[in-house]
Design a protein around this motif. Structure first.
Motif, PDB file in Angstrom:
ATOM      1  N   PRO A 173      23.629  27.173  41.734  1.00 23.78           N
ATOM      2  CA  PRO A 173      24.632  27.859  40.894  1.00 23.78           C
ATOM      3  C   PRO A 173      24.202  29.264  40.514  1.00 23.78           C
ATOM      4  CG  PRO A 173      23.441  26.197  39.619  1.00 23.78           C
ATOM      5  CD  PRO A 173      23.035  26.008  41.050  1.00 23.78           C
ATOM      6  N   GLU A 174      22.908  29.587  40.561  1.00 19.74           N
ATOM      7  CA  GLU A 174      22.457  30.929  40.200  1.00 19.74           C
ATOM      8  C   GLU A 174      22.893  31.974  41.225  1.00 19.74           C
ATOM      9  OE1 GLU A 174      18.632  28.804  41.720  1.00 19.74           O
ATOM     10  OE2 GLU A 174      20.585  28.293  40.864  1.00 19.74           O
ATOM     11  N   PHE A 175      23.356  31.511  42.391  1.00 16.44           N
ATOM     12  CA  PHE A 175      23.839  32.446  43.398  1.00 16.44           C
ATOM     13  C   PHE A 175      25.360  32.617  43.350  1.00 16.44           C
ATOM     14  CE2 PHE A 175      19.946  31.110  46.005  1.00 16.44           C
ATOM     15  CZ  PHE A 175      19.162  32.061  45.369  1.00 16.44           C
ATOM     16  N   GLU A 176      25.991  32.109  42.304  1.00 15.90           N
ATOM     17  CA  GLU A 176      27.407  32.372  42.087  1.00 15.90           C
ATOM     18  C   GLU A 176      27.518  33.584  41.160  1.00 15.90           C
ATOM     19  OE1 GLU A 176      29.501  28.976  40.692  1.00 15.90           O
ATOM     20  OE2 GLU A 176      29.394  27.937  42.616  1.00 15.90           O
ATOM     21  N   PHE A 177      27.952  34.692  41.696  1.00 21.05           N
ATOM     22  CA  PHE A 177      27.937  35.944  40.968  1.00 21.05           C
ATOM     23  C   PHE A 177      29.315  36.243  40.374  1.00 21.05           C
ATOM     24  CE2 PHE A 177      24.652  37.134  44.371  1.00 21.05           C
ATOM     25  CZ  PHE A 177      23.638  36.524  43.637  1.00 21.05           C
ATOM     26  N   PRO A 178      29.374  36.986  39.268  1.00 18.40           N
ATOM     27  CA  PRO A 178      30.660  37.291  38.621  1.00 18.40           C
ATOM     28  C   PRO A 178      31.477  38.299  39.416  1.00 18.40           C
ATOM     29  CG  PRO A 178      28.883  38.401  37.484  1.00 18.40           C
ATOM     30  CD  PRO A 178      28.233  37.507  38.498  1.00 18.40           C
ATOM     31  N   ASP A 179      32.765  38.359  39.080  1.00 15.43           N
ATOM     32  CA  ASP A 179      33.687  39.271  39.756  1.00 15.43           C
ATOM     33  C   ASP A 179      33.606  40.653  39.125  1.00 15.43           C
ATOM     34  OD1 ASP A 179      34.528  37.134  41.313  1.00 15.43           O
ATOM     35  OD2 ASP A 179      36.013  36.526  39.833  1.00 15.43           O
ATOM     36  N   ASP A 180      34.685  41.431  39.287  1.00 14.38           N
ATOM     37  CA  ASP A 180      34.750  42.778  38.719  1.00 14.38           C
ATOM     38  C   ASP A 180      34.446  42.757  37.229  1.00 14.38           C
ATOM     39  OD1 ASP A 180      35.495  43.588  41.191  1.00 14.38           O
ATOM     40  OD2 ASP A 180      37.637  43.654  40.765  1.00 14.38           O
ATOM     41  N   HIS A 181      33.756  43.790  36.810  1.00  9.87           N
ATOM     42  CA  HIS A 181      33.374  43.885  35.401  1.00  9.87           C
ATOM     43  C   HIS A 181      34.512  44.502  34.589  1.00  9.87           C
ATOM     44  CE1 HIS A 181      30.679  44.017  32.022  1.00  9.87           C
ATOM     45  NE2 HIS A 181      30.901  45.302  31.856  1.00  9.87           N
ATOM     46  N   ILE A 182      34.749  43.953  33.395  1.00  8.89           N
ATOM     47  CA  ILE A 182      35.734  44.534  32.487  1.00  8.89           C
ATOM     48  C   ILE A 182      35.158  45.830  31.937  1.00  8.89           C
ATOM     49  CG2 ILE A 182      37.066  44.186  30.380  1.00  8.89           C
ATOM     50  CD1 ILE A 182      36.838  41.192  30.855  1.00  8.89           C
ATOM     51  N   GLU A 183      35.831  46.936  32.222  1.00 11.05           N
ATOM     52  CA  GLU A 183      35.258  48.247  31.910  1.00 11.05           C
ATOM     53  C   GLU A 183      35.029  48.434  30.418  1.00 11.05           C
ATOM     54  OE1 GLU A 183      36.017  52.896  33.118  1.00 11.05           O
ATOM     55  OE2 GLU A 183      37.405  51.337  33.735  1.00 11.05           O
ATOM     56  N   GLU A 184      35.874  47.832  29.601  1.00  7.57           N
ATOM     57  CA  GLU A 184      35.739  48.001  28.157  1.00  7.57           C
ATOM     58  C   GLU A 184      34.536  47.232  27.603  1.00  7.57           C
ATOM     59  OE1 GLU A 184      38.464  47.356  29.746  1.00  7.57           O
ATOM     60  OE2 GLU A 184      39.560  49.243  29.447  1.00  7.57           O
ATOM     61  N   ALA A 185      33.984  46.306  28.364  1.00  7.27           N
ATOM     62  CA  ALA A 185      32.831  45.522  27.912  1.00  7.27           C
ATOM     63  C   ALA A 185      31.550  46.247  28.297  1.00  7.27           C
ATOM     64  CB  ALA A 185      32.857  44.123  28.521  1.00  7.27           C
TER      65      ALA A 185
END
Length: 788
Positions: A173-185
């Motif tokens: 599961p550590e190789f499941e990476f997040p999608d696009d980053h929310i720019e406001e975060a």
């Protein structure tokens, strides 16, 4: 992954290649002790898929509590082959053996041996029962040298278990990476934990899983952590960035964090996009074969730009022939580049199986731009005796480009050796951008050098940076003892505006007493706020400033209330908001008087009234409280502009805005263009309220060696700008007093009416509007173009 895919989960193909990538990453050239392992024997190359699962059931062969196995007895065939490779090539480290090579540093285990030891070199055969790695030629030597081995035994066992975990057949599961980053975060780049949390990675609760993930992510995030505007590296004490480094990185950050340009969906939302940021990864090896979802994480850190990663090196396609057969070299693709342009809409990858010097000589990537280009060298071994000759021709070529060069190393000694070699190779032709030190985003997993089990390292442990030196050419003027300079001039555009429509105030020239019918927020009668119409103008101006190109990167304002009130709406509309630098050098002009004119409010009060006011900025000059002649006004503004332009060039800023007053605006126009009219009252520059003028820099020579202003009531240092010279190398006026964006158009213009003063005369009365007392109000009725 296609452009339309949303998730960043590793595909089955990527997971099958992951083990191969990680294995090769773990056996790269060892810069610490001297082995250069760049080619693996065919029989010991990493396989292309997990082979440690039971084929009948697919059940994991190794469980979390059963990961430790001696290499030679491992359930994994490839680890058993690795054990055989180590036993065939690695030598026993016991000090009784002869040296097999020259020690590379004082900590090299080979330094403990002598050239004429009692025993000849012997290959390792005995596996330590605690770490399971072949470490000595015999049990007797292992026992005799056990104390030395204890220094790395625990780490070797960790390597053993990590290698078996990677081949255990478990789900990762550590190789499941997040999608696009929310720019406001906001992204927190303090360390791995804060970055993974703020980027939205799945929780990694085990140290082993974190080590496996960071072994891959260290490559894109090492680059991202340096280039990002929230980088943990800075010019503060211990921040490791140099002043030259801040200049170079600010140029890249200007491109990587562009202001919003109003783009959106549909035809009306189409806006021109800048070219991609190019990152050249030289000497690429296993990092070029990382799953592409790993490199996509770099693009996610900069959501409004595109990237072009360019892998260059003779080994950049090693073990990838089945995945990407090399294309033929054709006139349209003379170097046989492998182009992957459908990874995402923000990332393109090209791979060149070629030496960089060949591509450089052919001008393949010319021209280079410090705002769009960067070089990255992962463990290059610049100073390593086995590989330094390969960089002998490349490094001078890199320095010619004048763009940042980032380098990683295995240890502090490794980096210092590389720096020493570069300095010896190119002399004083380099500027340090980043001092060598530990990388915040190094791999947390340790790796073993199969040619020497004593040599353990973690990927990208340290990082440093350099760049080709930027020279400044000087010459002496034959007639005057002034020095002129031609240097890197980043500032290209200056926007100048006047404050909005304001309230009136008056002064009695016989007493020097100022008065107003409307109280000032600063309790200074000559420091009025904007009228209601002036506030409307300020917001119209702010909306217009947001559309300018190049975009404004720095704000300077007169410290009087009406100017700050005018420019503040623009400052707070930016993302992130810009601070307002209060500069007295572009402040109000008061005529000569036997009394003291009021000064602006204190920075503390202005910051309290306007939080965007920069309380830490120090003005470069302050006018005399007894007023100035027109000549002195021009001298004061010229010195202030010289310092502002000088600072902007140092900061790598391309465009600034000045908010000032009518008389000062006219003086600024004359100083920038170098045009002083014979008639001081000529209407050359048009200072309408909230009107906008734009000045573009010429390719001239700025003046150097101007002494610093010594303080109040002291002589103003002379800056030569007349006779068409202009301050800072000279500027051309492109837009002169534009008011087309204002609903009421041109209003409340102004021009000089002679070098008047506040000298008292018999029967004199208070001026109705002291702010206009030294000039003539021009109501803006003319519609024709300016004479400029």
């Amino acid at each position: 992954m296609s452009t339309g895919d949303k998730g960043s989960k590793l595909t089955s193909t990527a997971q099958s290649n992951l083990q191969s990538s990680t294995s090769v990453l773990g056996r790269r050239a060892a810069s610490t002790f001297g082995q250069d392992v760049t080619n693996e024997l065919p029989g010991f190359q990493s396989p292309g898929a997990f082979q440690s699962t039971t084929p009948e059931t697919g059940r994991p062969l190794l469980l979390p509590n059963n990961l430790f196995h001696p290499f030679s007895e491992s359930p994994s065939p490839e680890i058993r082959k690795r054990a055989a490779f180590i036993k065939q090539h690695a030598y026993c480290p016991h000090p009784d053996h002869h040296q097999t090579r020259i020690p590379m540093n004082p900590d090299d285990p080979e330094a403990r041996k002598s050239a004429t030891g009692p025993l000849p070199p012997a290959h390792v055969k005995f596996e330590c029962p605690d770490c399971g790695v072949p470490i000595s030629c015999s049990e007797e030597h292992w026992v005799d040298d056990y104390e030395s081995h204890l220094e790395i035994c625990d780490t070797l066992r960790e390597i053993n278990e990590d290698d078996h975990d990677l081949r255990s057949g478990r789900f990762f599961p550590e190789f499941e990476f997040p999608d696009d980053h929310i720019e406001e975060a906001m992204v927190n780049m303090t360390n791995w934990d804060t970055l993974l949390f703020t980027r939205g990675f799945q929780a990694i609760n085990e140290e082993r899983s974190l080590r496996q993930a960071t072994r891959l992510l260290t490559y894109p995030l090492t680059i991202g952590s340096i280039l990002h505007e929230l980088s943990p590296y800075n010019i503060k004490k211990g921040g490791r960035l140099t002043v030259e480094g801040l200049k170079s990185l600010n140029a890249l950050r200007y491109t990587l964090h562009p202001p919003r340009n109003g783009a959106g969906p549909g035809i009306k939302g189409l806006k021109p996009r800048p070219p991609p940021v190019r990152i050249f990864i030289l000497g690429a090896r296993a990092e070029s074969s990382l799953p592409r979802q790993v490199w996509v994480q770099l693009a996610h850190l900069f959501p409004r730009v595109t990237f072009h990663l360019i892998f260059i090196g003779p080994e950049s396609m090693l073990n990838r022939d089945n995945e990407f057969p090399l294309p033929e070299r054709t006139p349209s693709n003379p170097f046989g580049a492998v182009v992957e342009d459908r990874i995402t809409n923000s990332l393109k990858i090209s791979t060149y199986v070629e030496y960089y010097q060949t591509l450089h000589q052919a001008g393949q990537f010319y021209p280079y731009d410090p705002y769009f280009d960067c070089f990255m060298l992962f463990h290059p071994g610049l100073g390593h005796p086995a590989s330094s000759h390969e960089w002998q021709e490349t490094i001078p070529q890199l320095l010619e480009t004048k763009v940042p060069i980032l380098v990683t190393g295995y240890t502090q000694y490794d980096m210092e050796r590389d720096i020493k070699w570069v300095k010896e190779t190119v002399g004083n032709e380099m500027d340090m951008l980043m001092e060598p030190g530990e990388n915040r985003f190094r791999s947390l997993r340790w790796d073993l050098n199969d040619l020497d089990p004593q040599d353990i390292s973690c990927g990208n442990w340290g990082v440093w940076g350099f760049r080709g030196k930027r020279y400044e050419t000087t010459r002496k003027d034959a007639e005057n003892n002034f020095t002129t300079i031609t240097s890197t001039m980043s500032l290209k555009t200056i926007y100048v505006t006047r404050h909005g429509f304001r309230s009136n105030w008056a002064v009695d020239p016989s007493t020097g007493i100022y008065s107003t019918t409307i109280p000032s927020p600063t309790n200074i009668p000559s420091d009025p706020a904007l009228a209601g119409h002036g506030e409307e103008q300020a917001y119209e101006l702010a909306s217009h400033l947001l559309t300018l190109n190049p975009p404004i990167q720095c704000i300077y304002s007169s410290p009087f209330y009406r100017c700050i009130q005018t420019i503040n709406p623009f400052a707070i509309l930016l993302s992130p908001p810009l601070p307002i630098r209060g500069e007295n050098g572009i402040g109000e002009w008061y005529g000569k008087a036997p009394f003291d004119h009021p000064s602006p409010a204190s920075p503390a009060l202005l910051h309290k009234l306007w939080p965007q006011y920069d309380i830490n900025y120090t003005p470069v000059i302050k006018p005399s409280v007894n007023g100035e002649s027109i000549e002195q006004l021009h001298d004061r503004a010229a010195y202030a502009l010289h310092r502002i332009i000088e600072q902007s060039d140092r900061d790598g800023v391309q465009a600034i805005v000045l908010c000032t007053h009518a008389a000062t605006l006219i003086a600024i126009g004359r100083i920038l263009t170098g045009r002083m009219p014979d008639d001081i009252g000529e209407e050359d520059f048009r200072p309408f309220t909230c009107g906008l003028s734009r000045f573009t820099r010429r390719e001239g020579k700025g003046e150097m060696g101007i002494k610093a202003w010594e303080g109040p009531e002291k002589e103003i240092p002379r800056v030569r700008w007349r006779e068409g010279r202009g301050v800072g190398g000279g500027w051309d006026v492109d837009i002169n007093g534009d008011c087309s964006f204002l609903s009421q158009g041109e209003q409340r213009g102004w021009r000089f009416s002679g070098d008047e003063s506040f000298a008292p005369q018999d029967g004199s009365a208070p001026a109705l509007d002291a702010g206009s007392g030294l000039g003539v109000v021009v109501e803006g009725k003319k519609t024709g173009p300016s004479r400029l």
